[in-house]
Design a protein around this motif. Sequence first.
Motif, PDB file in Angstrom:
ATOM      1  N   PHE A 183       0.863  -1.181   0.000  1.00 31.56           N
ATOM      2  CA  PHE A 183       0.000   0.000   0.000  1.00 31.56           C
ATOM      3  C   PHE A 183       0.894   1.224   0.000  1.00 31.56           C
ATOM      4  N   ASP A 184       0.365   2.302  -0.595  1.00 25.72           N
ATOM      5  CA  ASP A 184       1.193   3.477  -0.858  1.00 25.72           C
ATOM      6  C   ASP A 184       1.201   4.420   0.340  1.00 25.72           C
ATOM      7  N   TRP A 185       1.606   3.906   1.496  1.00 24.53           N
ATOM      8  CA  TRP A 185       1.894   4.744   2.652  1.00 24.53           C
ATOM      9  C   TRP A 185       2.811   3.937   3.573  1.00 24.53           C
ATOM     10  N   ALA A 351      -7.538   9.996   4.193  1.00 24.48           N
ATOM     11  CA  ALA A 351      -7.027   8.830   3.464  1.00 24.48           C
ATOM     12  C   ALA A 351      -6.211   7.952   4.398  1.00 24.48           C
ATOM     13  N   HIS A 352      -6.224   6.699   4.187  1.00 24.37           N
ATOM     14  CA  HIS A 352      -7.199   5.826   3.542  1.00 24.37           C
ATOM     15  C   HIS A 352      -7.843   4.979   4.612  1.00 24.37           C
ATOM     16  N   TYR A 353      -7.925   5.570   5.837  1.00 25.95           N
ATOM     17  CA  TYR A 353      -8.311   4.785   7.012  1.00 25.95           C
ATOM     18  C   TYR A 353      -8.880   5.768   8.040  1.00 25.95           C
ATOM     19  N   ILE A 376      -9.829  -0.499   2.599  1.00 22.83           N
ATOM     20  CA  ILE A 376     -10.003  -1.489   1.519  1.00 22.83           C
ATOM     21  C   ILE A 376      -9.307  -0.876   0.317  1.00 22.83           C
ATOM     22  N   TRP A 377      -8.018  -1.110   0.216  1.00 25.78           N
ATOM     23  CA  TRP A 377      -7.154  -0.378  -0.719  1.00 25.78           C
ATOM     24  C   TRP A 377      -6.464  -1.368  -1.640  1.00 25.78           C
ATOM     25  N   GLN A 378      -6.921  -1.422  -2.917  1.00 24.64           N
ATOM     26  CA  GLN A 378      -6.306  -2.328  -3.894  1.00 24.64           C
ATOM     27  C   GLN A 378      -6.007  -3.685  -3.224  1.00 24.64           C
ATOM     28  N   ALA A 414     -14.433   1.690  -0.043  1.00 29.58           N
ATOM     29  CA  ALA A 414     -13.373   1.053  -0.851  1.00 29.58           C
ATOM     30  C   ALA A 414     -12.617   2.098  -1.648  1.00 29.58           C
ATOM     31  N   ASN A 415     -11.384   1.750  -1.991  1.00 30.54           N
ATOM     32  CA  ASN A 415     -10.568   2.609  -2.845  1.00 30.54           C
ATOM     33  C   ASN A 415      -9.938   1.754  -3.937  1.00 30.54           C
ATOM     34  N   GLU A 416     -10.370   2.033  -5.197  1.00 33.04           N
ATOM     35  CA  GLU A 416      -9.732   1.397  -6.357  1.00 33.04           C
ATOM     36  C   GLU A 416      -9.817  -0.118  -6.317  1.00 33.04           C
ATOM     37  N   THR A 417     -11.059  -0.597  -6.390  1.00 36.52           N
ATOM     38  CA  THR A 417     -11.258  -2.054  -6.475  1.00 36.52           C
ATOM     39  C   THR A 417     -11.666  -2.392  -7.912  1.00 36.52           C
ATOM     40  N   TRP A 480      -0.477  12.709 -15.427  1.00 33.34           N
ATOM     41  CA  TRP A 480       0.568  12.032 -14.677  1.00 33.34           C
ATOM     42  C   TRP A 480       0.612  10.561 -15.099  1.00 33.34           C
ATOM     43  N   TYR A 481      -0.246   9.733 -14.517  1.00 36.22           N
ATOM     44  CA  TYR A 481      -0.245   8.334 -14.966  1.00 36.22           C
ATOM     45  C   TYR A 481      -0.897   8.188 -16.344  1.00 36.22           C
ATOM     46  N   HIS A 482      -1.725   9.189 -16.716  1.00 31.84           N
ATOM     47  CA  HIS A 482      -2.446   9.090 -17.996  1.00 31.84           C
ATOM     48  C   HIS A 482      -2.189  10.338 -18.842  1.00 31.84           C
ATOM     49  N   SER A 504     -11.950  12.176  -6.506  1.00 33.81           N
ATOM     50  CA  SER A 504     -11.413  11.955  -5.156  1.00 33.81           C
ATOM     51  C   SER A 504      -9.890  11.909  -5.131  1.00 33.81           C
ATOM     52  N   GLU A 505      -9.291  11.840  -6.321  1.00 37.19           N
ATOM     53  CA  GLU A 505      -7.830  11.965  -6.400  1.00 37.19           C
ATOM     54  C   GLU A 505      -7.449  12.450  -7.799  1.00 37.19           C
ATOM     55  N   PHE A 506      -6.567  13.399  -7.865  1.00 32.20           N
ATOM     56  CA  PHE A 506      -5.864  13.761  -9.097  1.00 32.20           C
ATOM     57  C   PHE A 506      -4.586  14.452  -8.652  1.00 32.20           C
ATOM     58  N   TRP A 571       9.571   9.028  -0.569  1.00 32.95           N
ATOM     59  CA  TRP A 571       8.466   9.965  -0.399  1.00 32.95           C
ATOM     60  C   TRP A 571       7.622  10.003  -1.660  1.00 32.95           C
ATOM     61  N   ASN A 572       6.308  10.002  -1.497  1.00 38.13           N
ATOM     62  CA  ASN A 572       5.412  10.280  -2.608  1.00 38.13           C
ATOM     63  C   ASN A 572       5.275  11.797  -2.667  1.00 38.13           C
ATOM     64  N   ARG A 573       5.712  12.389  -3.802  1.00 34.21           N
ATOM     65  CA  ARG A 573       5.851  13.856  -3.867  1.00 34.21           C
ATOM     66  C   ARG A 573       4.631  14.533  -4.491  1.00 34.21           C
ATOM     67  N   LYS A 574       3.441  13.929  -4.370  1.00 31.97           N
ATOM     68  CA  LYS A 574       2.257  14.573  -4.950  1.00 31.97           C
ATOM     69  C   LYS A 574       1.710  15.668  -4.032  1.00 31.97           C
ATOM     70  N   GLY A 575       2.341  15.894  -2.927  1.00 33.36           N
ATOM     71  CA  GLY A 575       1.871  16.941  -2.015  1.00 33.36           C
ATOM     72  C   GLY A 575       1.815  18.309  -2.667  1.00 33.36           C
TER      73      GLY A 575
HETATM   74  C1  GCU Z   1      -3.838   5.862  -5.880  1.00 35.88           C
HETATM   75  C2  GCU Z   1      -4.111   5.625  -4.411  1.00 35.88           C
HETATM   76  C3  GCU Z   1      -3.295   6.508  -3.506  1.00 35.88           C
HETATM   77  C4  GCU Z   1      -1.888   6.640  -4.051  1.00 35.88           C
HETATM   78  C5  GCU Z   1      -1.994   7.412  -5.346  1.00 35.88           C
HETATM   79  C6  GCU Z   1      -0.608   7.617  -5.996  1.00 35.88           C
HETATM   80  O1  GCU Z   1      -4.938   6.402  -6.503  1.00 35.88           O
HETATM   81  O2  GCU Z   1      -5.483   5.761  -4.066  1.00 35.88           O
HETATM   82  O3  GCU Z   1      -3.296   5.931  -2.207  1.00 35.88           O
HETATM   83  O4  GCU Z   1      -1.030   7.295  -3.137  1.00 35.88           O
HETATM   84  O5  GCU Z   1      -2.793   6.710  -6.286  1.00 35.88           O
HETATM   85  O6  GCU Z   1      -0.285   6.809  -6.866  1.00 35.88           O
HETATM   86  O7  GCU Z   1       0.063   8.560  -5.596  1.00 35.88           O
END
Ligand code: GCU
Length: 598
Positions: A183-185, A351-353, A376-378, A414-417, A480-482, A504-506, A571-575
């Motif tokens: 999980f991404d944390w 997020a996510h809990y 409930i994360w992936q 749920a998140n991303e099922t 980003w991913y797309h 809920s996320e971008f 670090w996830n730098r989407k902040g």
């Molecule tokens: C997903 C997920 C996040 C994650 C984010 C990312 O959508 O819900 O928990 O951190 O993408 O990839 O940064």
Amino acid sequence: MNYRLSYLLAFALCFAAAFVSYASDAVSPFMTNVYGRDYMLLNGKWNVIVDLYDQGEKMKVFENRTPASNEEFYEYSFDGGLRLNVPGDWNSQVPELKYYEGTVWYARHFSAGPQTGERQFLYFGAVSYRCKVYLNGEMIKEHEGGFTPFEVEVTGKLSDGDNFLVVQVNNRRTEDAIPALAFDWWNYGGITRDVMLVTTPEQYVRDYFIRLAEKDSKSVAVSLSMALPQETDVRIDIPELKISETVRTDARGRAELVMKTPKLRLWHPDSPVLYDVTLTCGQESVSDRIGFRYLDTDGTDILVNGEPVFMRSISFHEEIPQRKGRAFSQADAQMLLSEAAALGVNMVRLAHYPQNEYIVRLAEEMGIVLWEEIPIWQGIDFEDEGTMAKAQGMLREMIHRDRNRCAVCFWGVANETKPSEARNAFLMSLLDTGRAMDTTRLYVAAFDLVYFNEETRHFEMDDPFTENLDVVAVNKYMGWYHPWPVPPTEAVWDVVPDKPLIISEFGGEALYGQHGDRNVASSWSEEYQARLYEDNIEMFRHIPNLAGVSPWILFDFRSPYRFHPTNQEDWNRKGLVSDQGYRKAAWYIMHDYYMKMK
Ligand code: GCU
């Protein structure tokens, strides 16, 4: 039977079921509103033993033995070794434990004793991820789930004077855990929230749910249940409304009542009105601060007290990036929510809990709507019955803890099922459980299934499960991913067009202070992230049923699989704000978008 009559009958059945379910709520897993009770905090320095090979249980370290003869010796002791702060994760307190996943034994003495005519409980705000609790050498409780409270009664188990409390904590990831293997944390471990010894009378108000009566903004409904199944008089006071009503519970110790409150002012993000409410039974009283509001949807609008409200949201993890650790205190809640408020939000997606109560309670004081979810994360095994039971338990504990918290407006399941029969059955049972406990909130889930249809040239999503939700949410990382299939100005969405839709996320990543080409994603630059936000905001203008947006994410946060050695470093730098608290260029783009909406 004409449809009107059948509709009315269905409504009446739902209404009755709702009341019955509140009252007949299964034995509550822990007392409601522990912070309104008589408690002693057991926070502070605890002694610990790091047990990487899980030998401590076999060695019975929880007995805390010391040599009683010349021949005896023990290869452990809690005294004189490592100590950790409670509450707090271990990862951020000891460099060697940064990545640690395994068992840590926590121990402390505390002074207490049996109190005639009183009952005592140990209450844990959260322990991540699973634990066993031992009191004076006896195992008294096990719990799994890193984000919801649990309690254990210790009446009659306390020694008079010194007591020895041991908690075996394990944060190892497993396939059947929630969240599961990846999980991404950060996988923080430890006793991560407050620990208390709570004292109550023998008979006390154990559980209550106080809310606006169904669709009547001038009446308050109260459901309560006592600790003991006895007829008991309970007085309910709401001084500001000059209400003081006494209700007698039935022989099961339960009561329902509706009180007329003609002068009631409703809670709303723009006017977060809260009332002091006290329930008194005999010598005991429990006080709370309750806000009253009602939620609904109307077509593609989300309504608060009958008015459409666009959700100007943001997400954050329960983490203080500057400390590289889990958030757990009032001060931490203040920091996170004041930075969210500065952005111009009226909502936070936790997020996510479920996050700690300081955050939830401060949000309702500040007028910030909350979306709370279970992790409930992936990667969840929807076929596993044990996982199903755990998810049910986590949802019940989350709703039980926070259903009196008016800021919580959305329960997320749920998140991303990915669509499947097993996934649908799993999530449907969660929705059924939630709605049996609480019909006053909107149920939501986040999906990452939106795709660009080359024929229709529209963004679309095919997941019939969305029909079961009040609000549908979508995580979509355009830019980003797309990559953009069409320019943002031509991005037409046709996603659950008859329901409210929340993005809920971008977002995208940028390293604070790194500057580069606004057209190159791999620059990891503030300029690229800012341009990405401009493009997404442009796309939002073409989503007809948009009811809210929630950028991912307020702060850079820690994640063990964000490997890039200079741009990420775990670090996830989407902040929108860096791990040191500095606002990136994209923060100002989002702030401007929200301020123009206010
Ligand atoms: C997903 C997920 C996040 C994650 C984010 C990312 O959508 O819900 O928990 O951190 O993408 O990839 O940064």
